[in-house]
Design a protein around this motif. Structure first.
Motif, PDB file in Angstrom:
ATOM      1  N   TRP A   1      -2.338  -3.850   0.657  1.00 22.58           N
ATOM      2  CA  TRP A   1      -2.017  -2.425   0.568  1.00 22.58           C
ATOM      3  C   TRP A   1      -2.900  -1.602   1.513  1.00 22.58           C
ATOM      4  CZ3 TRP A   1      -2.460  -3.350  -5.329  1.00 22.58           C
ATOM      5  CH2 TRP A   1      -1.245  -3.841  -5.794  1.00 22.58           C
TER       6      TRP A   1
ATOM      7  N   TYR B   1     -11.215  -4.937   5.051  1.00 24.75           N
ATOM      8  CA  TYR B   1     -10.972  -6.242   5.670  1.00 24.75           C
ATOM      9  C   TYR B   1     -11.095  -6.184   7.192  1.00 24.75           C
ATOM     10  CZ  TYR B   1      -9.437  -7.485   1.002  1.00 24.75           C
ATOM     11  OH  TYR B   1      -9.397  -7.706  -0.352  1.00 24.75           O
TER      12      TYR B   1
ATOM     13  N   ARG C   1       0.549 -15.137  -7.089  1.00 27.67           N
ATOM     14  CA  ARG C   1       1.457 -14.976  -5.941  1.00 27.67           C
ATOM     15  C   ARG C   1       0.914 -15.744  -4.733  1.00 27.67           C
ATOM     16  NH1 ARG C   1       2.641  -8.954  -4.596  1.00 27.67           N
ATOM     17  NH2 ARG C   1       4.051  -9.161  -6.334  1.00 27.67           N
TER      18      ARG C   1
ATOM     19  N   ASP D   1      -4.759 -13.220  -2.074  1.00 29.39           N
ATOM     20  CA  ASP D   1      -4.149 -11.995  -2.595  1.00 29.39           C
ATOM     21  C   ASP D   1      -4.856 -11.683  -3.908  1.00 29.39           C
ATOM     22  OD1 ASP D   1      -1.016 -10.627  -2.180  1.00 29.39           O
ATOM     23  OD2 ASP D   1      -2.114 -10.193  -4.028  1.00 29.39           O
TER      24      ASP D   1
HETATM   25  N1  LIG Z   1       5.299  -2.514  10.213  1.00 28.21           N
HETATM   26  C1  LIG Z   1       6.153  -2.232   9.263  1.00 28.21           C
HETATM   27  O1  LIG Z   1       7.244  -1.751   9.484  1.00 28.21           O
HETATM   28  C2  LIG Z   1       5.771  -2.502   7.826  1.00 28.21           C
HETATM   29  C3  LIG Z   1       6.781  -2.845   6.912  1.00 28.21           C
HETATM   30  C4  LIG Z   1       6.412  -3.102   5.597  1.00 28.21           C
HETATM   31  C5  LIG Z   1       5.085  -2.992   5.205  1.00 28.21           C
HETATM   32  N2  LIG Z   1       4.142  -2.638   6.115  1.00 28.21           N
HETATM   33  C6  LIG Z   1       2.738  -2.470   5.693  1.00 28.21           C
HETATM   34  O2  LIG Z   1       2.243  -3.711   5.209  1.00 28.21           O
HETATM   35  C7  LIG Z   1       1.361  -3.484   4.117  1.00 28.21           C
HETATM   36  C8  LIG Z   1       1.855  -4.274   2.911  1.00 28.21           C
HETATM   37  O3  LIG Z   1       3.126  -3.801   2.542  1.00 28.21           O
HETATM   38  P1  LIG Z   1       4.127  -4.642   1.613  1.00 28.21           P
HETATM   39  O4  LIG Z   1       5.403  -3.923   1.660  1.00 28.21           O
HETATM   40  O5  LIG Z   1       4.076  -6.078   1.972  1.00 28.21           O
HETATM   41  O6  LIG Z   1       3.463  -4.407   0.187  1.00 28.21           O
HETATM   42  P2  LIG Z   1       3.505  -5.386  -1.085  1.00 28.21           P
HETATM   43  O7  LIG Z   1       3.098  -4.558  -2.247  1.00 28.21           O
HETATM   44  O8  LIG Z   1       4.805  -6.120  -1.138  1.00 28.21           O
HETATM   45  O9  LIG Z   1       2.363  -6.456  -0.765  1.00 28.21           O
HETATM   46  C9  LIG Z   1       1.000  -6.133  -0.678  1.00 28.21           C
HETATM   47  C10 LIG Z   1       0.204  -7.298  -1.253  1.00 28.21           C
HETATM   48  O10 LIG Z   1      -1.185  -7.002  -1.087  1.00 28.21           O
HETATM   49  C11 LIG Z   1      -1.849  -7.459  -2.261  1.00 28.21           C
HETATM   50  N3  LIG Z   1      -3.135  -6.789  -2.345  1.00 28.21           N
HETATM   51  C12 LIG Z   1      -3.395  -5.511  -2.770  1.00 28.21           C
HETATM   52  N4  LIG Z   1      -4.719  -5.250  -2.707  1.00 28.21           N
HETATM   53  C13 LIG Z   1      -5.310  -6.376  -2.214  1.00 28.21           C
HETATM   54  C14 LIG Z   1      -6.647  -6.705  -1.904  1.00 28.21           C
HETATM   55  N5  LIG Z   1      -7.648  -5.848  -2.087  1.00 28.21           N
HETATM   56  N6  LIG Z   1      -6.894  -7.941  -1.392  1.00 28.21           N
HETATM   57  C15 LIG Z   1      -5.881  -8.839  -1.209  1.00 28.21           C
HETATM   58  N7  LIG Z   1      -4.588  -8.566  -1.495  1.00 28.21           N
HETATM   59  C16 LIG Z   1      -4.299  -7.354  -1.984  1.00 28.21           C
HETATM   60  C17 LIG Z   1      -0.882  -7.146  -3.395  1.00 28.21           C
HETATM   61  O11 LIG Z   1      -1.168  -7.905  -4.553  1.00 28.21           O
HETATM   62  C18 LIG Z   1       0.461  -7.522  -2.748  1.00 28.21           C
HETATM   63  O12 LIG Z   1       0.796  -8.881  -2.962  1.00 28.21           O
HETATM   64  C19 LIG Z   1       1.302  -1.969   3.900  1.00 28.21           C
HETATM   65  O13 LIG Z   1       0.200  -1.447   4.574  1.00 28.21           O
HETATM   66  C20 LIG Z   1       2.594  -1.488   4.543  1.00 28.21           C
HETATM   67  O14 LIG Z   1       2.519  -0.158   5.035  1.00 28.21           O
HETATM   68  C21 LIG Z   1       4.459  -2.414   7.412  1.00 28.21           C
END
Ligand SMILES: NC(=O)c1ccc[n+]([C@@H]2O[C@H](COP(=O)([O-])OP(=O)(O)OC[C@H]3O[C@@H](n4cnc5c(N)ncnc54)[C@H](O)[C@@H]3O)[C@@H](O)[C@H]2O)c1
Length: 339
Positions: free
Chosen positions: A74, A81, A40, A35
């Motif tokens: 994000w 990736y 984290r 991450d």
């Molecule tokens: N299918 C679903 O219903 C559903 C539900 C929730 C989230 N999501 C998707 O999952 C993804 C993440 O959402 P979330 O709610 O967990 O967000 P979040 O902000 O809780 O977590 C995202 C994580 O990615 C990390 N991150 C950001 N840029 C990065 C990079 N370049 N390399 C590595 N890590 C990186 C951040 O530090 C963070 O810890 C989003 O695309 C969201 O749309 C989908």
């Protein structure tokens, strides 16, 4: 055989998927995490005996101890990736969105087509929900005739202060968009967004709810009520109206209690509760397919079409007009409908 999976992004859903990969699913273990928030990722890795902490997504993808990749960072970082995983010849499960722009999704399509095989599954988990699957089975059986229209509702109890009307389309309605394409094995031809009276619970300058009209190529129309300040719970509804009957998404997987003139069932508190089994089934299907040498579920084409529909939805939100959708030609790799 145990599939070794590396997870990029250890935020909310990343941690949730790591929990299910580690404690719920079979034939898989998490072998690496990363991450941009290294603290984290370290906290998460410390709880996983078999996982190493990698310094970057690229390093994780190149790690020989990683057989396949889960991308839960994000949205704007997904393209990089997914492309790197394809280039490394590793199967990738990418949370929605596949990528945040049509152009980025198209680059992924090009890379996968050049690889000559499907390597990407996109996390549209509703396709693995028992209730939605039951609904689709009825439609496929044609016992109630040809579909004419679908009513859908996507109600969230509340959203964080940074939420916007655009996010109602990109983050909520995107799931209904994928359901519509999957339910009818069809593409969306046009999107219109209507703005009903604004809820007093919505933040200033924020149109909530929205009514999103999806016109399918076949002529079926899907109306999606998308509301993110419903207050009472996470309420997902669906009804398809056909020539000889209707099919409705069952209200709840839980018990329904009738007593003293009352009829009651549980309204899920949030999307996690409502779709927990769908998320489990989705990732298990991916693990099983990858272990067998392929992939399954929503494809990069599905991710591309959903992103184009969201971009078109945003145009419709701002223009107030019906906005047509134009997709590129569908490559042969994606000709078959996806499960
Ligand atoms: N299918 C679903 O219903 C559903 C539900 C929730 C989230 N999501 C998707 O999952 C993804 C993440 O959402 P979330 O709610 O967990 O967000 P979040 O902000 O809780 O977590 C995202 C994580 O990615 C990390 N991150 C950001 N840029 C990065 C990079 N370049 N390399 C590595 N890590 C990186 C951040 O530090 C963070 O810890 C989003 O695309 C969201 O749309 C989908």
């Amino acid at each position: 055989m145990t599939l070794n999976v590396g997870v990029i992004g250890t935020g909310m859903i990343g941690q949730d998927h790591i929990r299910r990969l580690t404690h719920v699913l079979s034939g898989v273990r998490v072998s690496a995490v990363t991450d941009v928030d290294a603290g984290r990722a370290k906290t998460v890795a410390d709880d996983l005996p078999a996982a190493v902490l990698q310094p970057s997504g690229q390093a994780l993808i190149e790690d020989p101890a990683v057989d396949a990749v889960v991308v839960t960072s994000w949205g704007p970082t997904h393209e990089e990736y997914v492309l790197a995983a394809i280039a490394a010849g590793k199967q990738v499960f990418c949370e929605k969105p596949l990528a945040t722009t049509e152009e980025a999704c198209a680059r992924i399509l090009d890379a996968e087509v050049a690889a000559g095989r499907r390597m990407v599954m996109v996390g549209f988990m509703r396709r693995f929900d028992r209730q939605y699957r039951a609904m689709k089975e009825v439609l496929t059986g044609r016992s109630i005739g040809a579909p004419l229209l679908m009513h859908a509702a996507h109600r969230n109890p509340s959203v964080p202060p940074h939420f916007t009307s655009e996010m109602i389309i990109n983050d909520s309605t995107v799931h209904d968009i994928d359901v519509a394409r999957w339910m009818f094995d069809d593409e969306i031809a046009a999107v219109t967004v209507l703005k009903p009276r604004i809820s007093s619970k919505a933040a200033a300058g924020f149109n909530d709810p929205l009514l999103v009209l999806l016109e399918m190529a076949s002529g079926v129309i899907v109306d999606v009520e998308a509301m993110v300040n419903a207050g009472f719970g996470y309420d997902i509804r669906g009804e398809v109206v056909c020539e000889d009957g209707t099919v409705e998404l069952s209200e709840s997987a839980g018990a329904v209690v009738k007593r003293a003139g009352q009829y009651a069932g549980r309204v899920p508190a949030n999307w996690r509760e409502r779709f927990v089994s769908a998320f489990d089934a989705e990732l298990q299907a991916w693990v099983d397919a990858v272990t067998a040498g392929g992939t399954t579920g929503p494809s990069a084409w599905d991710g591309y079409a959903a992103t184009v529909a969201c971009e078109t939805g945003l145009r419709a939100l701002h223009s107030g007009r019906r906005e047509p959708i134009v997709l590129r030609e569908r490559p042969d790799l994606y000709k078959e409908p996806t499960p």
